[in-house]
Write a protein that holds these residues in place. Structure first.
Motif, short mmCIF file in Angstrom:
data_model
loop_
_atom_site.label_atom_id
_atom_site.label_comp_id
_atom_site.label_asym_id
_atom_site.label_seq_id
_atom_site.Cartn_x
_atom_site.Cartn_y
_atom_site.Cartn_z
N TRP A 876 0.85 -1.19 0.00
CA TRP A 876 0.00 0.00 0.00
C TRP A 876 0.88 1.24 0.00
CZ3 TRP A 876 0.78 -3.42 3.85
CH2 TRP A 876 1.37 -2.97 5.02
N LYS A 892 -3.35 -3.34 -1.52
CA LYS A 892 -3.48 -4.16 -2.74
C LYS A 892 -2.77 -5.48 -2.52
CE LYS A 892 -3.64 -0.01 -5.57
NZ LYS A 892 -3.03 0.78 -6.67
N TYR A 1110 -4.02 -9.74 -8.49
CA TYR A 1110 -4.18 -8.41 -7.88
C TYR A 1110 -5.53 -8.30 -7.22
CZ TYR A 1110 -5.46 -3.50 -7.74
OH TYR A 1110 -5.91 -2.27 -7.36
N SER A 1112 -7.69 -5.29 -4.52
CA SER A 1112 -7.64 -3.97 -3.90
C SER A 1112 -8.60 -3.92 -2.73
CB SER A 1112 -8.00 -2.88 -4.93
OG SER A 1112 -8.05 -1.62 -4.32
#
Length: 1193
Positions: A876, A892, A1110, A1112
């Motif tokens: 982050w 993330k 990935y 978030s």
């Protein structure tokens, strides 16, 4: 000189009359035509035209009619002889002569008897030119006598003996037809063993007990009188061996019967004819019938051969179970030795029949009528053959020539009479009689002496129409004595036609072998003899042939579909064709499904009966043509039927069926399906396939299944509906022959092991009571197998297991009969728990401003406590204390599969501080996090300025206002402004560069040209380089002096109206421009990031897997706010920018973008680049009405 007389002929189409008809007229040309209009004054001797047969059998119940018809000019008178003497019909009131005829009618219906008028009759027809006589007509009444009364003793025979039942019918006239029947008038069955001979007797080669009956009756049918006579019934009893033994035991004193022996097996012998040789005589032209009937046990078979020759193929027939050989139209060449052979298993016997063919007289050349002119010569020839050779005798006018009046012009030389220098008194009728011991022939031929000039008998001006390239036959029937010569001419002044191109027939016909268009015209026929000349004109037209230029074609269609046959006809314009469609050479069915158009035949909803040959026939008055095509109607096969199960075994059965109709498309294969009525009723499964030539299949079956089978047939069209189901067949139960599949062992909790499998279905169970034996033990220990038997389920849970320990697992099927084969062991694991250790020695290597590489040390595998799935990096962007208070930190995640020890972090923001940690992941979840590590990203190029506006335009200056880039990605060092003028034709002027300090947000450009459009290119810079540019256009104001001149012009009325129209048009355009421009607006950073690639990231390898998945984590909606609204642009342009921001959506697993370990990006960003500055001409500000006016001027 010989004279020919031609008959009048009807009009016909020359193209359609075969040449053979004209050639045949040469025979009829010997008759003088009796046409009263043309030849009313000609005379002709009598000719017999009709008479009764030589052997005339009459019905005594009806009047006797003896025919005698003749023609002649003048009409002849008639007289009769009976038995060689004159028959005076006037003295017998029962006898009359038909008026105008010589036919006798003897009225025996009222009184008299037919026998009274038996005898030999002969008719004479006479006129002034001679007398013709008939054959000798032998008149006899038919007879059908009764059988003589006789006593017929019953016949008793032993089984196997031969027998002949005599018929011996009474002698009738004509001979009777013989057949055997019973009292019920049913014909007795005949076979190779029992048959009727040519003489009417009934022959048994050997008798059987079923031959026993009391009503063997011989019938004689006399067709002439339509009567049937019956013989007394004959009784026959056949005693079998068992009956014989019983009879012997009961009649021991009957020595005669006791000595009788039953029939035994024996070689053949002939019942007829007797002996080894016989003779047969037959007359030429008759049917030769040879018969051999043999007895024996077993029943003999008859064979026929001709010694030193072969039997004629097309004239040989076998009757009566090959016991009778028949040869039709027998001739002298059929004489010879014929051998019949009777054969059974015990031997053979032969009989030779010597055949001699005799012959009653038959004509070789019968005498023909002669028409001569005075002074001419001629001959009458009478030639006949026979066996023996016939004698030839001549008569003149019914009187033997030896005693007839002498004629000096006549000379007889055997079978020929020679005439020389004939005169009118030489006219007479001559008779030739050829006779031998088997019969006679009598022929009349007249000699008629006439003197007549030529006459044309064909009608004048006949029009002949002929098809081109076919023969044309122009008729010229003529008569004259002496015989006229014939010439043909074409046109009015043409010369005589010769035989180099034309064919001149003896009967006067002109033939044009191949008529062409130039053959059209008028043709003249001229007949000449020494007494005169005659001529006649006919006309010929040549027509184009009728042709089928588009023929129907062979068609194969499926039942129920539509088919069309095409038939286009080309014909002569003067001929009207009639088009007719035929099916199989007959009329089309009377069905509305058949529709006929101008050039088509269409059949809808085609059925099986519609298959066949379809013919298109085009007919005109002169010719006809046709073309045919075959329609084959096909469909899927009919289903098989009569399914039968045979050879039923425990695990097999043979299925037999009868194929259905293949519907004109051969069956290629049969598909067999089965139903398990016990386990899956109503569901059909595939069993087997066999070729389309087989009708049986050997099927392999499973135990404990209640089978039913059905069969489907398949051809090139498709598959039939299934057949009816066969009978059911239940196989015996057996132990399972397979074990469950998909066996797995996975724990759901740290202390359990869940064993699962795919259970067997009912079909696979092979018997009742299906269960499973589940066994397990630790793989790495020495423990014994632990087993448990469970019901028909698919899961078993083992509790109290250590955490994540490998186990060996087996699942075995069993039923009431026994166990399935021993299964193979599979490996599984008990349940997982969370990892206990965090990765250590985490290191970060910053690759560039948007990419970093992370390294870590792996954790010990034992600490994972489950299946290692990979490592997960949380990272982050570090926030200041003030910002941290206002929003949560967005973290993330990137996941790296497998036992990785490094990974790449893409999409970082330049000139930022990041913090990360690493965790290990198994099937249960994540382990503890490593110590946080921080790192900084270097500067990058900035994004485009957030907005650009141009305000306060003057005559020579413009003021630019802007907002800084939303992502400076470092410390801004300066702005660069580039601009260039655009003339009225949109051509670009020289480019000017200007550097502006980084702390400025407003700038004024002076010394610009008035009323000029400029295009501006504006971008920011950091120490790394230039960012993306933003563009805009603007216009300086107009000069006041020019404006005054324009006002002067504007005072003119015509200009005011023009400007109003232009202003209205511009206003509409402005509204459209505003609408299109305002469709722009806010767009997320995410979209901008997707549109541009980072120039610092280079392509890398794909298969490394360095980049992870990935994710978030966001807690505040503020992160999703879009960037500031960009500056306005013209309606056909958008603000374009170039930046190096990376989007994380392109990294990690499950997305399109991928990175290698070195941080290079796999796959290029695909954002469009801004055009070169010299090429743009867009404006970012909508022009005001004044500016638009200035631009227009």
């Amino acid at each position: 000189m010989q004279l020919k007389i031609m008959p009048k002929k009807k009009h016909f189409s020359a193209g359609r009359v075969p040449l053979i008809l004209f050639l045949c007229q040469m025979i009829s040309a010997l008759d003088v035509p009796l046409d009263s209009k043309l030849l009313g004054d000609l005379v002709q001797p009598p000719t017999i035209t009709q008479q009764s047969p030589k052997d005339y059998i009459i019905d005594p119940r009806e009047n006797i009619v003896i025919q005698c018809e003749a023609k002649g000019k003048p009409p002849p008178s008639f007289s009769w002889t009976r038995n060689g003497t004159h028959f005076d019909i006037d003295k017998d009131p029962l006898v009359t002569m038909k008026p105008g005829s010589g036919t006798l009618i003897i009225n025996i219906m009222s009184e008299g008897k037919a026998e009274t008028y038996e005898g030999v009759y002969q008719c004479t027809a006479r006129n002034e030119r001679g007398a013709a006589i008939s054959n000798n007509i032998v008149v006899r009444p038919s007879r059908s006598p009764l059988w003589t009364k006789e006593r017929l003793e019953p016949i008793t025979l032993h089984n196997g003996q031969s027998l002949v039942l005599p018929c011996r019918p009474p002698i009738g006239l004509p001979p009777a037809i013989i057949f055997w029947m019973d009292n019920s008038f049913q014909r007795l069955p005949q076979s190779e063993r029992v048959s009727q001979g040519l003489n009417g007797d009934l022959y048994f080669s050997n008798v059987l007990p079923e031959d026993t009956r009391e009503d063997y009756i011989c019938y004689a049918r006399f067709n002439h009188t339509q009567t049937i006579q019956q013989k007394q019934p004959i009784s026959l009893k056949v005693i079998s061996v068992d009956e014989l033994n019983d009879t012997i035991a009961a009649n021991l004193s009957d020595t005669e019967f006791y000595g009788a022996k039953p029939g035994k097996e024996r070689p053949p012998t002939f019942l007829t004819p007797q002996g080894t040789e016989s003779r047969k005589e037959e007359l030429r032209g008759n049917v030769l019938s040879l018969e051999c009937i043999a007895e024996g046990l077993p029943t003999p078979i008859i064979y026929w051969i001709k010694e030193d020759g072969t039997l004629p193929v097309n004239r040989t027939f076998y009757q009566n179970f090959k016991k009778t050989l028949q040869i039709t139209q027998v001739s002298e060449a059929d004489s010879g030795n014929y051998q019949c052979i009777a054969k059974n298993t015990l031997g053979a016997v032969h009989h030779t029949i010597s055949v001699t063919v005799k012959a009653a007289p038959y004509w070789i050349s019968a005498p023909q009528n002669l028409v001569l002119s005075p002074g001419e010569n001629g001959t009458l020839i009478c030639r006949a053959n026979g066996n023996p050779k016939p004698r030839i005798g001549w008569l003149t006018n019914g009187v033997p020539v030896e005693i007839a009046p002498d004629d000096p012009s006549r000379k007889i030389d055997g079978d020929t009479i020679i005439f020389s220098n004939v005169q009118e008194r030489s006219s007479a009728v001559y008779q030739c009689n050829a006779s031998n011991e088997y019969g006679y022939l009598l022929a009349n031929a007249f000699v008629n002496v006439l003197a007549e000039p030529p006459r044309i008998l064909t009608s004048a001006n006949i029009l002949y129409q002929v098809i081109a390239n076919r023969p044309a036959l122009l008729d010229c029937a003529f008569f004259g004595s002496p015989l006229p010569t014939i010439e043909w001419f074409k046109g009015t002044k043409g010369s005589a036609l010769h035989e180099d191109i034309y064919v001149l027939h003896d009967n006067g016909t002109l033939e044009i072998p191949v008529a062409q268009k130039d053959s059209t015209g008028t043709y003249t026929c001229v007949a000449r003899n020494k007494l005169g000349m005659a001529k006649n004109e006919v006309h010929l037209e040549i027509k184009d042939p009728t042709r089928i230029i588009k023929q129907p074609e062979y068609a194969v269609v499926q039942r129920g579909s539509k088919v069309s046959f095409e038939c286009k006809v080309k014909h002569d314009d003067t001929l009207i064709p009639t088009i007719m469609w035929l099916k199989d050479n007959g009329e089309l069915p009377n069905d509305e499904r058949f529709s006929i158009g101008k050039d088509h035949l269409v059949v809808t909803d085609v059925s099986d009966d519609d298959g066949g040959m379809y013919t298109c026939a085009a007919n005109t008055t002169l010719d006809s043509v046709s073309a045919s095509a075959v329609l084959r109607v096909v469909d899927v096969p009919n289903p098989p039927f009569d399914l039968e199960l045979t050879n039923q075994l425990d695990k097999g059965v043979q299925l037999t069926w009868t194929p259905g109709d293949d519907n004109n498309s051969p069956i290629t294969k049969f598909i067999i399906e089965y139903e398990d009525a016990m386990h899956e009723a109503g569901i059909w499964h595939h069993q087997a396939e066999v070729s389309g030539t087989q009708t049986t299949a050997q099927l392999t079956l499973s135990p404990y299944v209640n089978y039913s089978f059905r069969v489907m047939a398949e051809n090139s069209i498709g598959r039939s509906v299934p057949s009816e189901a066969s009978e059911q067949y239940l196989t015996k139960a057996a132990e399972p022959d397979q074990n469950p599949t998909a066996v797995e062992g996975l724990g759901t909790e740290p202390d359990n092991l869940v064993i699962t499998w795919k259970p067997l279905n009912g079909f696979e169970s092979n018997g009742p009571g299906l269960q499973y034996k589940v066994s397990w033990r630790q793989k790495d220990g020495d423990d014994e197998w632990t087993s448990v038997v469970v019901a028909n389920v698919s899961k078993y849970i083992v509790s109290g297991t250590p955490t994540f320990v490998p186990y060996l697992i087996k699942v075995q099927a069993l039923n009431d009969v026994g166990f399935a084969p021993e299964p193979a062991a599979v490996m599984g694991h008990s349940g997982e728990d969370l990892p206990m250790v965090a990765p250590g020695n985490v290191r970060v290597n910053v690759v560039n401003s948007t990419l970093a590489e992370v390294h870590w040390d792996p954790v010990p595998l034992k600490s994972v406590r489950g299946h290692l799935q990979g490592y997960r990096i949380y990272y982050w962007k570090a926030q200041s204390s003030s910002k941290r208070n206002r929003r949560h930190i967005e973290k993330k995640i990137l996941t790296f599969q497998g036992n990785k020890t490094h990974g790449m972090l893409p999409g970082l923001q330049p000139y930022s501080h990041y913090v990360l940690n690493v965790r290990v992941v198994n099937g249960k979840g994540e382990g503890p996090a490593s110590t946080d590590r921080g790192f900084h990203t270097p500067e990058g190029v900035p994004s485009a300025p957030s907005s650009l506006k141009i305000v306060n335009p003057t005559l020579d200056s413009l003021t630019l206002e802007w907002d800084p880039p939303s992502h400076p990605n470092g410390v801004l060092t300066e702005y660069t402004l580039r601009y260039q003028p655009i003339n009225s034709t949109h051509e670009l002027g020289p480019l000017v560069d200007l550097k502006i300090p980084a702390n400025k947000t407003r700038w004024t450009l002076n010394h610009l040209n008035f009323s000029t459009r400029y295009k501006f290119y504006f971008y920011a810079q950091t120490s790394v380089g230039s960012g993306s540019q933003i563009t805009e256009e603007a216009i300086t104001t107009v000069d006041e002096a020019m404006a005054s001149r324009q006002v002067d012009i504007a005072t003119q009325g015509w200009f005011i109206g023009l400007m109003c129209a232009v202003a209205l048009l511009i206003l509409i355009l402005l509204i459209v421009c505003f609408i299109r421009r305002n469709k722009g607006g806010k767009y997320p950073v995410k979209e901008k990031e997707d549109a541009h690639a980072d120039p610092e990231i280079q392509p890398m390898k794909e298969d490394d897997g360095t980049f992870g998945e990935y994710r978030s984590f966001e807690s505040d909606a503020e992160d999703h706010k879009p960037l500031k609204k960009g500056s306005r642009t013209p309606s056909d342009r958008t603000v374009k920018k170039e930046d190096s921001d990376d989007s994380l959506v392109d990294y990690g697993e499950g997305v399109n973008g991928q990175f290698n370990e070195d941080g290079s990006f796999i796959g290029q960003y695909s954002g469009k680049k801004e055009k070169e500055p010299a090429e743009g001409n867009e404006s970012s500000e909508a022009p005001s009405p004044v500016n638009a006016m200035n631009s227009f001027v």
